[in-house]
Structure formats: C-alpha cells, structure tokens
Motif scaffolding. Structure first.
Motif, PDB file in Angstrom:
ATOM      1  N   ILE A 193      -7.012  -2.218   5.403  1.00 13.91           N
ATOM      2  CA  ILE A 193      -6.479  -2.994   4.510  1.00 13.91           C
ATOM      3  C   ILE A 193      -6.592  -4.448   4.522  1.00 13.91           C
ATOM      4  CG2 ILE A 193      -3.987  -3.463   3.634  1.00 13.91           C
ATOM      5  CD1 ILE A 193      -3.249  -1.310   5.283  1.00 13.91           C
ATOM      6  N   THR A 242      -4.533  -2.705  -4.893  1.00 13.31           N
ATOM      7  CA  THR A 242      -3.193  -2.751  -5.192  1.00 13.31           C
ATOM      8  C   THR A 242      -2.799  -4.093  -5.720  1.00 13.31           C
ATOM      9  OG1 THR A 242      -2.522  -3.304  -3.009  1.00 13.31           O
ATOM     10  CG2 THR A 242      -2.709  -1.066  -3.442  1.00 13.31           C
ATOM     11  N   VAL A 251      -8.129  -1.944  -0.612  1.00  9.57           N
ATOM     12  CA  VAL A 251      -8.056  -1.104   0.551  1.00  9.57           C
ATOM     13  C   VAL A 251      -9.489  -0.199   0.573  1.00  9.57           C
ATOM     14  CG1 VAL A 251      -6.904   0.753   1.656  1.00  9.57           C
ATOM     15  CG2 VAL A 251      -5.548  -0.940   0.301  1.00  9.57           C
ATOM     16  N   ASP A 291      -3.526  -6.108  -2.214  1.00 12.08           N
ATOM     17  CA  ASP A 291      -4.560  -5.538  -1.349  1.00 12.08           C
ATOM     18  C   ASP A 291      -5.624  -5.070  -1.996  1.00 12.08           C
ATOM     19  OD1 ASP A 291      -2.500  -5.958   0.706  1.00 12.08           O
ATOM     20  OD2 ASP A 291      -1.830  -4.155   0.508  1.00 12.08           O
ATOM     21  N   HIS A 331       0.759   4.342  -2.864  1.00  9.07           N
ATOM     22  CA  HIS A 331       0.616   5.595  -2.722  1.00  9.07           C
ATOM     23  C   HIS A 331       1.750   6.411  -3.134  1.00  9.07           C
ATOM     24  CE1 HIS A 331      -3.189   5.873  -0.541  1.00  9.07           C
ATOM     25  NE2 HIS A 331      -2.891   5.056  -0.022  1.00  9.07           N
ATOM     26  N   LEU A 348       0.700  -1.152   0.036  1.00 10.00           N
ATOM     27  CA  LEU A 348       0.010  -0.009  -0.155  1.00 10.00           C
ATOM     28  C   LEU A 348       0.832   1.246   0.044  1.00 10.00           C
ATOM     29  CD1 LEU A 348      -2.623   1.188   0.173  1.00 10.00           C
ATOM     30  CD2 LEU A 348      -2.882   1.322   2.540  1.00 10.00           C
TER      31      LEU A 348
END
Length: 164
Positions: free
Chosen positions: A135, A120, A125, A123, A19, A15
């Motif tokens: 998550i 992602t 989220v 994951d 980002h 994650l």
C-alpha cells in the motif's frame, strides 16, 4: 525514484472500504439497509405501523449501513497498531521493478510479479506474490506520481491495471 511511506490507519481503512464495497456482498448490505428504511417509510405511510415502529425500521437500516464501515475502521486501527506498517517504508522504483525496505528488510519485485495494480481514493496498491498487498498512499508520491504511473503503464499489462 525513492518514495518514503509512513502508513496511517486511514490508508488501510481506504483499502478495506474499497475491497468491501467493490464486491457484491458490500453492495447488498447497502441495499438491505436502504430497503429496511424504505420499508419503514412505506409501512408508516400505509398506516400499517406506528411512528415508533417506523423509527425502529430507520434505526435498523442505519445500523446495517454503519456496521460495515465501523467494523472496517476498527480493523484498520488494529492492523496499524499490530503490524510492520508502523515503521517507515521506503519504495524505490526503477525500470526493472521496485524494491521495498521496511524495518531493515529489503524485498525486490520485478514488474512481472505485479498481479494487479489498483487505485483507491487515497492509495495505490500493488498485489504481488499471491495476494500480498503493498500500500502506497498517494500523498507520499509527491512529485514522483506521474513518473511512477508511467513506469506502471509501460511495464504492467493493461489487464492488471485498475488505476483510473
């Protein structure tokens, strides 16, 4: 549908990478690292610097390229060691929303509270309540992945879904 999640540092790292590299600053750090390496090669090829200096350029470029992932990895290790992520979390999905039970505390969320649903590589989220990230590792879904995705698509507006 109940999903049991045991969080590991690799999920938080995934994650954090997402980002960082989905923003302009993450992209620019990579461009800078590659530019330093290319500049070293060009200057060496034009006989403006020697081999030792060219190797310094390459080393500096790799330092730029590796600092961010390394710092994010260390941050994810620190986060997993010092947070509620260590305890098993149970998510229960239903038509009106979902609940999260962690360390004896249960929170319920309606689908309207989901500000963003992001995928992602490892994951899914959910962002709820002004930036709180829930998550869920994809591996935890097992047979419930498609039914949960169907609930998300049915109940969250398309402009809030970033799952591909």
């Amino acid at each position: 549908m109940k999903i049991e999640v045991t969080m590991r540092a690799e999920h938080i790292y995934d994650l954090l990478l997402f980002h960082t590299y989905s923003r302009l600053s993450g992209f620019l750090v990579n461009v800078l690292g590659l530019a330093v390496i290319v500049a070293g090669g060009i200057l060496l090829g034009a006989d403006r610097i020697g081999l030792q200096n060219a190797l310094l350029y390459v080393g500096a470029g790799f330092l730029f390229l590796s600092c961010t992932p390394l710092s994010l990895y260390l941050k994810s290790k620190k986060m997993i060691a010092a947070s509620c992520y260590r305890a098993k979390t149970v998510y229960t999905f239903f038509d009106e929303g979902f609940s999260r039970r962690n360390a004896g505390v249960e929170n319920s969320y309606s689908w309207s509270q989901v500000e963003k649903a992001v995928s992602t590589p490892k994951d899914i989220v959910f962002y709820v309540n002004k930036g709180e990230a829930l998550i869920l590792p994809k591996e935890s879904f097992q047979d419930y992945f498609m039914p949960v995705m169907k609930l998300i698509v049915q109940n969250v507006t398309r402009d809030k879904i970033y799952i591909r």
